[in-house]
Write a protein that holds these residues in place. Sequence first.
Motif, PDB file in Angstrom:
ATOM      1  N   THR A  51       0.843  -1.190   0.000  1.00 29.51           N
ATOM      2  CA  THR A  51       0.000   0.000   0.000  1.00 29.51           C
ATOM      3  C   THR A  51       0.879   1.241   0.000  1.00 29.51           C
ATOM      4  O   THR A  51       2.000   1.223   0.498  1.00 29.51           O
ATOM      5  CB  THR A  51      -0.929   0.052   1.225  1.00 29.51           C
ATOM      6  OG1 THR A  51      -0.132  -0.022   2.406  1.00 29.51           O
ATOM      7  CG2 THR A  51      -1.924  -1.094   1.212  1.00 29.51           C
ATOM      8  N   SER A  52       0.339   2.284  -0.590  1.00 34.36           N
ATOM      9  CA  SER A  52       1.036   3.568  -0.575  1.00 34.36           C
ATOM     10  C   SER A  52      -0.007   4.655  -0.372  1.00 34.36           C
ATOM     11  O   SER A  52      -1.182   4.464  -0.653  1.00 34.36           O
ATOM     12  CB  SER A  52       1.802   3.784  -1.885  1.00 34.36           C
ATOM     13  OG  SER A  52       0.913   3.790  -2.973  1.00 34.36           O
ATOM     14  N   GLY A  53       0.453   5.767   0.112  1.00 37.08           N
ATOM     15  CA  GLY A  53      -0.458   6.874   0.381  1.00 37.08           C
ATOM     16  C   GLY A  53      -0.865   6.878   1.833  1.00 37.08           C
ATOM     17  O   GLY A  53      -0.206   6.316   2.694  1.00 37.08           O
ATOM     18  N   ASP A  56      -3.264  12.529   4.104  1.00 36.13           N
ATOM     19  CA  ASP A  56      -4.106  13.412   3.301  1.00 36.13           C
ATOM     20  C   ASP A  56      -4.297  12.914   1.879  1.00 36.13           C
ATOM     21  O   ASP A  56      -5.023  13.536   1.109  1.00 36.13           O
ATOM     22  CB  ASP A  56      -3.498  14.821   3.253  1.00 36.13           C
ATOM     23  CG  ASP A  56      -3.531  15.504   4.606  1.00 36.13           C
ATOM     24  OD1 ASP A  56      -4.355  15.094   5.438  1.00 36.13           O
ATOM     25  OD2 ASP A  56      -2.737  16.439   4.813  1.00 36.13           O
ATOM     26  N   THR A  57      -3.622  11.832   1.508  1.00 36.19           N
ATOM     27  CA  THR A  57      -3.719  11.327   0.138  1.00 36.19           C
ATOM     28  C   THR A  57      -4.480  10.010   0.103  1.00 36.19           C
ATOM     29  O   THR A  57      -4.622   9.323   1.118  1.00 36.19           O
ATOM     30  CB  THR A  57      -2.320  11.110  -0.480  1.00 36.19           C
ATOM     31  OG1 THR A  57      -1.628  10.123   0.291  1.00 36.19           O
ATOM     32  CG2 THR A  57      -1.516  12.395  -0.501  1.00 36.19           C
ATOM     33  N   MET A  58      -4.941   9.674  -1.090  1.00 35.75           N
ATOM     34  CA  MET A  58      -5.688   8.439  -1.279  1.00 35.75           C
ATOM     35  C   MET A  58      -4.749   7.235  -1.103  1.00 35.75           C
ATOM     36  O   MET A  58      -3.598   7.271  -1.523  1.00 35.75           O
ATOM     37  CB  MET A  58      -6.277   8.424  -2.694  1.00 35.75           C
ATOM     38  CG  MET A  58      -7.163   7.242  -2.969  1.00 35.75           C
ATOM     39  SD  MET A  58      -7.938   7.336  -4.592  1.00 35.75           S
ATOM     40  CE  MET A  58      -6.554   6.996  -5.645  1.00 35.75           C
ATOM     41  N   VAL A  59      -5.250   6.190  -0.492  1.00 37.19           N
ATOM     42  CA  VAL A  59      -4.476   4.969  -0.303  1.00 37.19           C
ATOM     43  C   VAL A  59      -4.624   4.105  -1.552  1.00 37.19           C
ATOM     44  O   VAL A  59      -5.721   3.904  -2.060  1.00 37.19           O
ATOM     45  CB  VAL A  59      -4.953   4.197   0.943  1.00 37.19           C
ATOM     46  CG1 VAL A  59      -4.237   2.868   1.068  1.00 37.19           C
ATOM     47  CG2 VAL A  59      -4.748   5.031   2.191  1.00 37.19           C
ATOM     48  N   SER A  60      -3.496   3.600  -2.041  1.00 39.18           N
ATOM     49  CA  SER A  60      -3.481   2.739  -3.215  1.00 39.18           C
ATOM     50  C   SER A  60      -2.891   1.387  -2.830  1.00 39.18           C
ATOM     51  O   SER A  60      -1.865   1.326  -2.147  1.00 39.18           O
ATOM     52  CB  SER A  60      -2.635   3.391  -4.317  1.00 39.18           C
ATOM     53  OG  SER A  60      -2.477   2.509  -5.395  1.00 39.18           O
TER      54      SER A  60
END
Length: 152
Positions: A51-53, A56-60
Motif C-alpha cells: 500500500t502507498s499513500g 491526506d492522500t488516497m491509499v493505493s
Amino acid sequence: MEALFYIAPLLIIAIVSLGAAAVIRRSRQVNSAWSSGLTAQARCLRTYTTTSGGGDTMVSTTLHHVYEFTTYQGGTVRFEERNGPGTILEGDIVTVYYAADHPERATAHAPARGKLAAGAGCALAFFGVIVVFCLGFMLVAHEMFRVGGDLP
C-alpha cells in the motif's frame, strides 16, 4: 530567483522522462514475451499486497504475485509481477509467456496487445501533458523576466 523557474520544471521534465522510459521499456518487455511464442506452466509461490499513500492522500493497494517456472531449456526462473488478477492464489498453476533470451522478464498476463498499447499510450499522453505544461511555464517565466516584469 529566476533560476528556480527554470530548474524546477526541468527537474520535473527529467523525472517524467524517466517514467516514460520505464513505461516504454516494460511495454516492450511484455510484448516481446507475448511475441516469442514460448510459454510454460508456472506455480504461484506467493501473493502479497503493498500500500502507498495515506494521511491526506488516497491509499493505493497493489497486488503482487511471485511465480516460478522451468524454461524449455531446463532452467528454473522465479519472477515477480505486479497488478495480476486477484483470483490467482498461492499454489495455482498459470501459463506464463517469456522470451528465450530474457526469461526473467516473463509475464503471466494473457496476451492483450490493445490493452497494453492503450495503457502505455494513456500514460505517455499524461506524461506529455506534464512536459508541455512545464515548457509553457518556462516560456511564460522567460518572457516575464525578459520584459522586466514580475510573475503573478
